[in-house]
Design an enzyme around this catalytic site. Sequence first.
Site, PDB file in Angstrom:
ATOM      1  N   HIS B 100      -9.140   9.967  17.593  1.00 29.33           N
ATOM      2  CA  HIS B 100      -8.421  10.341  16.626  1.00 29.33           C
ATOM      3  C   HIS B 100      -9.202  10.776  15.590  1.00 29.33           C
ATOM      4  O   HIS B 100      -8.443  11.410  14.688  1.00 29.33           O
ATOM      5  CB  HIS B 100      -7.148   9.352  16.243  1.00 29.33           C
ATOM      6  CG  HIS B 100      -7.349   8.165  15.446  1.00 29.33           C
ATOM      7  ND1 HIS B 100      -7.639   7.073  15.836  1.00 29.33           N
ATOM      8  CD2 HIS B 100      -7.393   8.245  13.995  1.00 29.33           C
ATOM      9  CE1 HIS B 100      -8.073   6.217  14.990  1.00 29.33           C
ATOM     10  NE2 HIS B 100      -7.789   6.895  13.850  1.00 29.33           N
ATOM     11  N   ASP B 237      -9.367   4.946  22.850  1.00 26.76           N
ATOM     12  CA  ASP B 237      -9.688   5.890  21.438  1.00 26.76           C
ATOM     13  C   ASP B 237     -10.974   6.053  20.969  1.00 26.76           C
ATOM     14  O   ASP B 237     -11.420   5.383  19.861  1.00 26.76           O
ATOM     15  CB  ASP B 237      -8.810   5.199  20.425  1.00 26.76           C
ATOM     16  CG  ASP B 237      -8.353   6.207  19.448  1.00 26.76           C
ATOM     17  OD1 ASP B 237      -9.026   7.220  19.217  1.00 26.76           O
ATOM     18  OD2 ASP B 237      -7.708   5.761  18.397  1.00 26.76           O
ATOM     19  N   SER B 662     -11.156   2.949  10.756  1.00 23.83           N
ATOM     20  CA  SER B 662     -11.184   3.828  12.411  1.00 23.83           C
ATOM     21  C   SER B 662     -12.337   4.087  12.571  1.00 23.83           C
ATOM     22  O   SER B 662     -13.110   4.595  12.001  1.00 23.83           O
ATOM     23  CB  SER B 662     -10.367   4.935  12.125  1.00 23.83           C
ATOM     24  OG  SER B 662      -8.692   4.554  12.512  1.00 23.83           O
TER      25      SER B 662
END
Lengths: 730, 730
Positions: B100, B237, B662
């Site tokens: 992402h 991810d 992240s």
Amino acid sequence: MTQERYTPALFFLIPGLSLFKSIVLPVALIGFAGAAFADEGQWQPHQLPQLKSELKRIGITMPAEKLADLGKHPMSAMVSLGGCSASFVSPDGLVVTNHHCAYGAIQRNSTPEKNYIVNGFLARTRAEELPGGPNTLVYVTEKVENVTDRVLKGLTPTMSGRERHELVAARVKALIAECETDKSARCSVPAFHRGLEYYRIKQLMIRDVRLVHAPSDRIGNFGGDIDNYEWPRQTGDYAFLRAYVGKDGRPADPSPDNVPYKSKDFLVVSAEGLKNGDAILLAGYPGRTSRYKLPAEIRFARDIDFPAKAAGITADLSVIAAATHGNPAWDVRYASVAKSLNNVLKKTQGLMDGFARKDIAAIKDVQDAGFRAWHQTHAGANKNLLAELDGVIGQDMALQRQEAAWLEATHSDLLKSARTLYRLALERQKPDAQRESGYQERDLSFIKARLTRLEQSFVPRVDEARYGAALARYARIDAQVRPQDVDALLPAQDALPAMYKASELADTAKRLAWIGKDLDAFRKSGDPFIVLAVRMHDAGMALENRRNEIDGNLERVIPQYMAAVIAWKKSQGKPVYPDANSTLRVTFGTVAPYSPRDGLVKGPFTTVEGILEKETDKDPFIVPGALKEAIKAKRYGVFKDAALGTVPVNFLSSADTTGGNSGSAIMNGKGELVGLNFDSTYESITKDWYFDTAITRAIHVDIRYMLWVMKEVDHADNLLKEMTVKYPKK
Amino acid sequence: MTQERYTPALFFLIPGLSLFKSIVLPVALIGFAGAAFADEGQWQPHQLPQLKSELKRIGITMPAEKLADLGKHPMSAMVSLGGCSASFVSPDGLVVTNHHCAYGAIQRNSTPEKNYIVNGFLARTRAEELPGGPNTLVYVTEKVENVTDRVLKGLTPTMSGRERHELVAARVKALIAECETDKSARCSVPAFHRGLEYYRIKQLMIRDVRLVHAPSDRIGNFGGDIDNYEWPRQTGDYAFLRAYVGKDGRPADPSPDNVPYKSKDFLVVSAEGLKNGDAILLAGYPGRTSRYKLPAEIRFARDIDFPAKAAGITADLSVIAAATHGNPAWDVRYASVAKSLNNVLKKTQGLMDGFARKDIAAIKDVQDAGFRAWHQTHAGANKNLLAELDGVIGQDMALQRQEAAWLEATHSDLLKSARTLYRLALERQKPDAQRESGYQERDLSFIKARLTRLEQSFVPRVDEARYGAALARYARIDAQVRPQDVDALLPAQDALPAMYKASELADTAKRLAWIGKDLDAFRKSGDPFIVLAVRMHDAGMALENRRNEIDGNLERVIPQYMAAVIAWKKSQGKPVYPDANSTLRVTFGTVAPYSPRDGLVKGPFTTVEGILEKETDKDPFIVPGALKEAIKAKRYGVFKDAALGTVPVNFLSSADTTGGNSGSAIMNGKGELVGLNFDSTYESITKDWYFDTAITRAIHVDIRYMLWVMKEVDHADNLLKEMTVKYPKK
């Protein structure tokens, strides 16, 4: 109300049908329950010695032989409540079962002033114990005898299915009549393996049963319908009843002169607790399972039966919602109908989910192929058996579709009442012994009770809307599936308003007045629903006769099939248990968590703190003040579990249960009472069809929670004293 | 898109406001992440030697001193992507981060013919690597220096808050300007403990960053928004980028002549795996936390801010839904806006749920009382500190309510664009160094990009509906809370249609044409939104000045308060970490499951089989054929975990993370890469306010899943070869 209750007795209202029973029964708590770890099996007690080493392996120290003897401890402490299981816990007839099994008794004694549902009830003396009412009965098993020979003698392979079925039914009725020597004897002759064996079970029916103690339903039904089939669960689903008999020790009609029944056996209660992995035994009366279905039957259920059922209930529920909308009184009238339909829908949805999640048909394919390969070289006399089996199963499935269509065609409470009444009049033409089971003298009081009770959950305008919608659904069913010639018998949609307006059957007194009327009165009646019932009768009987024909064939073929399956399993050293049939069974397993999904583990215990986690100010998550206070004060006492650091509430086990196991005693390896069964998890719903050891779990009340609430919240010291409770050593 | 990304850069579009930022930003992926077991703390690397024994205790064998040195391995392998974290995994500038975080780069290279989003992308040679676009940047930290003295010198306690705030801002700007000697240097001077210390961080900004590899979003974003913040999770991810520089080794504009950046450090990848209880280290750039808020601030957030925010977003979402209904093109235009609002709403709802579940304010009350008692005898020079603190916090909360009202009053994309443009014109009157941060030359390209990008998520009729509804909400806000004199400036509801019809700002070219126009052009303009922006400017500045005044006071008082807190904690032998501020932090913890509710355990691992459990034929649960085939064939290879018997996908740890983490590297105790952080659980949402060790868990991709998919599904052998991968011994 949870769903471990089994209610076959209600089925007689629908003449001759076995499918979709639960859809049309307002108060049917069609149920089930379940689980086993590597310990699948609802064993007949006499089978247990075969499982000796397995019992020992998991930690059951009680000898298997003891468990096989129904006349001895602990099995002689087990009783049935008819649809629920229970056990004696004192020598004075004190019985422990689930709160939801005693709910009728609690409800009938409650008034707005003395609301025992919300406030709970405790009799501090015997004199304060309250009448349980005519539906609260205790059945004590007195005798079990193998009557296979008497049922099957003289049956020939050349008989038609219907001949065979009717002859077996007549034999069964005669065996029951012979056994029911007085009002206190209740006998049954259930088939095992669909007719491989028949046992006659004689039970003492105690009809003065009183309510002794129940916690508030905010404890006993905490979580209510929302938590139904769910885990985590924190429900104190227990209550106490007491069996009373006449001074002569024999069952008697309810009377203040009666005295507590002297139970010859009872369970010792152990508060010493269980931990993850501990062995448990569970004894009770599971209602019905379908573990030996063929792959084709699994696919029929999965692809045709369940989806149709779910769609029909969903549609019916929205019709009810629309028809009662804006009318609170009607809404209340249909609340229990909707609740029951929602319960069946949730179960059906669970079955569909479960069958979608796991390809049970494919698993059965492998088992079936294994059996068929073995059978080729071990077929014995009937080489043609499997072809015959497949043929009759095919006929059965085709008929089931017609029966489902018929249920839509007759989905009116007024029509069902009329049909029951007309059938009763017809059957009463015959001598009692020859009457269809369900319409004999012994059934009359039940019929009356149901026809009366209809008034509680019936509104003509709502029934009209439901029937109209059902007829529309019926019209959309494939013409080849609809039973022959039924279309022409049915009323037109636009005739319904006038029919409901003209019928007097909506009036309870007038409805009951039809009991005992002769056939002529029915045939001359102008009541539109009596007229319709008479008109539809032959079509209904045609379907019933076809059912009897196929059932007779099934009863001829399936026992042979099951005998072959048993031989096949025996060749592998494995015993075979029969499908559940509401008779006393024992299952065993271990306290065990499970993983419903990747990355998630459920159970095996919940704790009192979990009650506060779920607390809201709205039903069914209201926590009584005294309970809340005891939790917050951590007044755990001796009931504190060392590993959990608090009082356990519910726990999961791998035991194999189903509907009817509600209230079943959970015993530790020494045969002491450590919990009560009351539900099973959502992922277990498919277990009636296939026992998946990895995910099937039954939900039990931990006896420590029960004792703790009795002590800290309800101060039921008199009962704690009456029972023999073993407390943990400090 | 998951929510570990942090996007402070977007905030400059709203002049002078700090509250409710996320509501009004269409593409804002306001984020957070996180967890810690008994290991709360987002530590500045230089603090780690103080935690030596704790690191050792949980099983981190790497010396704490090594972790403190940003110039050495492994810390020198950590990079920022601006809002996301990442790390070098080869000496040739290969960077691993979340899918992402690389999404923009994947999206901009995708076409209907070459759909890299759905199909994934793999460059088999360096020549095949694709340009990441202007928003794909890699920041390598080059220098960190304590500049506290230079920021604070000459500040006096008697200065007004605004004077103080503006002087500090000017000093910070000057320090940045001094440091940004060329286009490749990106500097920042973040405050720690709200101004107790300032560090100047110099980063090398690499602006030619290319997409190397990404799996299909059916792997990289499996579960999508539905699984956002959820566990169980099975999301791959991850993605790979590569930093490119000019032949001289210095950052350069994107060019085919550029060469891979020679990263001086990189992480070794370990496929040896982790198990429950194993220690992990996590390094990255957490964005913002509020761990040192006073009880009053917690109550303000819980009782006023969050509920208002949730109500506002809910209302806005229904306005968008109604306004776009029936117009698929508009619906697409607002899809990302709605997604972002839903993400913020889910987070806000999670905060409200969390604060309802646990009385965090009461916990903070106890801590606060402890501190205040200690402070009475250790107050030092400023006896009045706590009274001052309470006063300025009270002012801050009151102003926050006005700011929230102002956001409703200006909740129009056209108005916001007009205000940005007018402010830019005003600021450009000043020398660059004196301009408000966010409106300097260095910010211009970002402003242009945002004003251009508006066209992708804007429809005048929808904006009109949103603004109309926001003005109605504004009118319902308590008059005492609404900022002074703003009411009179606002357009009447019935004026909006004509305003939207007449404004040319909806046209991108015409909107951009306003950049560089002088003040006169604004003041003479007849464009209704330019007129409104000019008219509202003074009121906005009044609010901004008030914010600066209060911020200045906070910056004076809070550092003193934090110094006292640090002294108090030091007296207990406990180090104190500063709230997150987008600077490099290290946190550590263990692989750990958690119990979100009584009777339920989540984690710590999920497995590839869980992917198939969730498979549907609909996005976001479509499983790519090759992945499905590899799972079904159990082609686990060396990536099989012994305990799980399969390949792990995601795991939970107790590490302390938040938005901005992240893509953070998860290292084992030896400093080897074993996973990537990408999300945290729903129950962890309150962790930005209070770190509850029992339930706070961050969600990571297990490196074994990444390597397994690269090998079995995407055949990315070139990358597996380029990285240094330690495989488990057979």
